[in-house]
Enzyme design. Structure first.
Site, PDB file in Angstrom:
ATOM      1  N   HIS A   1       0.818  -1.210   0.000  1.00 49.92           N
ATOM      2  CA  HIS A   1       0.000   0.000   0.000  1.00 49.92           C
ATOM      3  C   HIS A   1       0.857   1.268   0.000  1.00 49.92           C
ATOM      4  O   HIS A   1       0.354   2.353  -0.293  1.00 49.92           O
ATOM      5  CB  HIS A   1      -0.905  -0.013   1.232  1.00 49.92           C
TER       6      HIS A   1
ATOM      7  N   ASN B   1      -6.595   7.189   4.002  1.00 47.22           N
ATOM      8  CA  ASN B   1      -8.002   7.549   3.836  1.00 47.22           C
ATOM      9  C   ASN B   1      -8.266   9.047   3.809  1.00 47.22           C
ATOM     10  O   ASN B   1      -9.386   9.469   3.512  1.00 47.22           O
ATOM     11  CB  ASN B   1      -8.840   6.915   4.954  1.00 47.22           C
TER      12      ASN B   1
ATOM     13  N   ASP C   1      -0.966   2.373  -5.407  1.00 45.26           N
ATOM     14  CA  ASP C   1      -0.952   0.935  -5.694  1.00 45.26           C
ATOM     15  C   ASP C   1      -2.262   0.532  -6.365  1.00 45.26           C
ATOM     16  O   ASP C   1      -3.281   1.215  -6.231  1.00 45.26           O
ATOM     17  CB  ASP C   1      -0.779   0.143  -4.395  1.00 45.26           C
TER      18      ASP C   1
ATOM     19  N   ASN D   1      -9.381   3.804  -1.118  1.00 44.68           N
ATOM     20  CA  ASN D   1      -9.820   4.862  -0.215  1.00 44.68           C
ATOM     21  C   ASN D   1      -9.035   6.158  -0.384  1.00 44.68           C
ATOM     22  O   ASN D   1      -9.575   7.254  -0.179  1.00 44.68           O
ATOM     23  CB  ASN D   1      -9.742   4.388   1.233  1.00 44.68           C
TER      24      ASN D   1
END
Length: 209
Positions: free
Chosen positions: A42, A88, A113, A134
Site C-alpha cells: 500500500h 483515507n 498501488d 480509499n
C-alpha cells in the site's frame, strides 16, 4: 516623480505569472506513515518518491499534512508530497498543497498501488473511478472531480476472499523484493517524463511496461 516614488516604496509582492505557475508540479505518493507500513504494498507511492529523491539528490522535510521534498528539472519545480494524514485522508493534504503552491490541477500526478494490475505494471491515466481505493476516493471528494492524473503501480491480487486488506498492508514477498529495484527506477523515469514531456507522451511511453 510621484509615480517613481510610489513604485520605489511599494513593497507588495507581485502575483506570480501564469507561465511560472505552469512550470510547477505536485507529485503525490500515497501511503501510510509509520515504520510498520514502510515495506507494504500500500506504500508504493512513498517508495517511488524515495527513489525519486535518491535519483535527484533531494531530501524530505516534515511540513503541514505531510513530508515535502523539492527539486528542479530544466526550469521546472517539482514538489513531492508524502501525506501524513494516512491513506483515507490523502485528499486533504493534496488539496492544501495544491492551493498553497497555486499548482494547476493538470500539473498534479498521484501515485498509488493497484490490485487490478499485475505486479510492477505501470499504468498512467488522466481520469477514472477510485476503484475502491480509499486514498483515491478521498482525493476525488476534495477535488470534486475524477479527472486528475494518476500513476497506478500494479501490486497484483494474490489473496483469497476477504483478505484484500491484509494483502495490501502486507509486505513484499521474496520474488517481488528481487524485482522491485528495477521497477522503482522505471517509476522514477515516469515522473520525470510527466514533468518534461506531458501526460499524453508519458502514457504512450510507459503504459503497461
Amino acid at each position: 516623480m510621484f509615480q517613481f516614488l510610489k513604485g520605489l516604496f511599494n513593497t507588495r509582492p507581485s502575483a506570480p505569472k501564469e507561465e511560472d505557475l505552469m512550470k510547477k508540479f505536485l507529485i503525490v505518493g500515497l501511503g501510510n506513515i509509520g515504520d510498520e507500513y514502510t515495506e507494504t504494498r500500500h506504500n508504493i507511492g512513498f517508495k517511488i518518491l524515495d527513489e525519486l529523491a535518491k535519483a535527484n539528490e533531494f531530501t524530505f522535510e516534515t511540513a503541514k499534512l505531510g513530508d515535502l521534498g523539492t527539486f528542479k528539472i530544466k526550469g521546472r519545480t517539482i514538489i513531492c508530497l508524502k501525506p501524513s494524514t494516512y491513506m483515507n485522508r490523502s485528499g486533504k493534504a493534496l488539496k492544501y498543497w495544491m492551493d498553497k503552491e497555486k499548482i494547476p490541477q493538470s500539473n498534479i500526478l498521484v501515485i498509488t498501488d493497484d490490485i487490478n494490475l499485475p505486479f510492477g505494471t505501470i499504468r498512467i491515466k488522466t481520469k477514472g473511478s477510485d476503484g475502491g481505493h480509499n486514498g483515491l476516493k478521498d482525493i476525488q471528494q476534495h477535488l470534486q472531480t475524477h479527472a486528475y492524473n494518476r500513476f497506478r503501480f500494479g501490486v497484483g491480487a494474490n489473496f483469497g476472499k476477504g483478505r484484500q486488506v491484509d494483502y495490501v498492508l502486507g509486505q513484499w514477498n521474496e520474488e517481488e523484493r528481487n524485482l522491485i529495484k528495477e521497477r522503482l527506477s522505471r517509476s522514477a523515469e515516469v515522473v520525470s517524463a510527466f514533468v518534461l514531456s506531458g501526460i499524453a507522451r508519458t502514457m504512450n511511453q510507459f503504459n503497461n511496461t
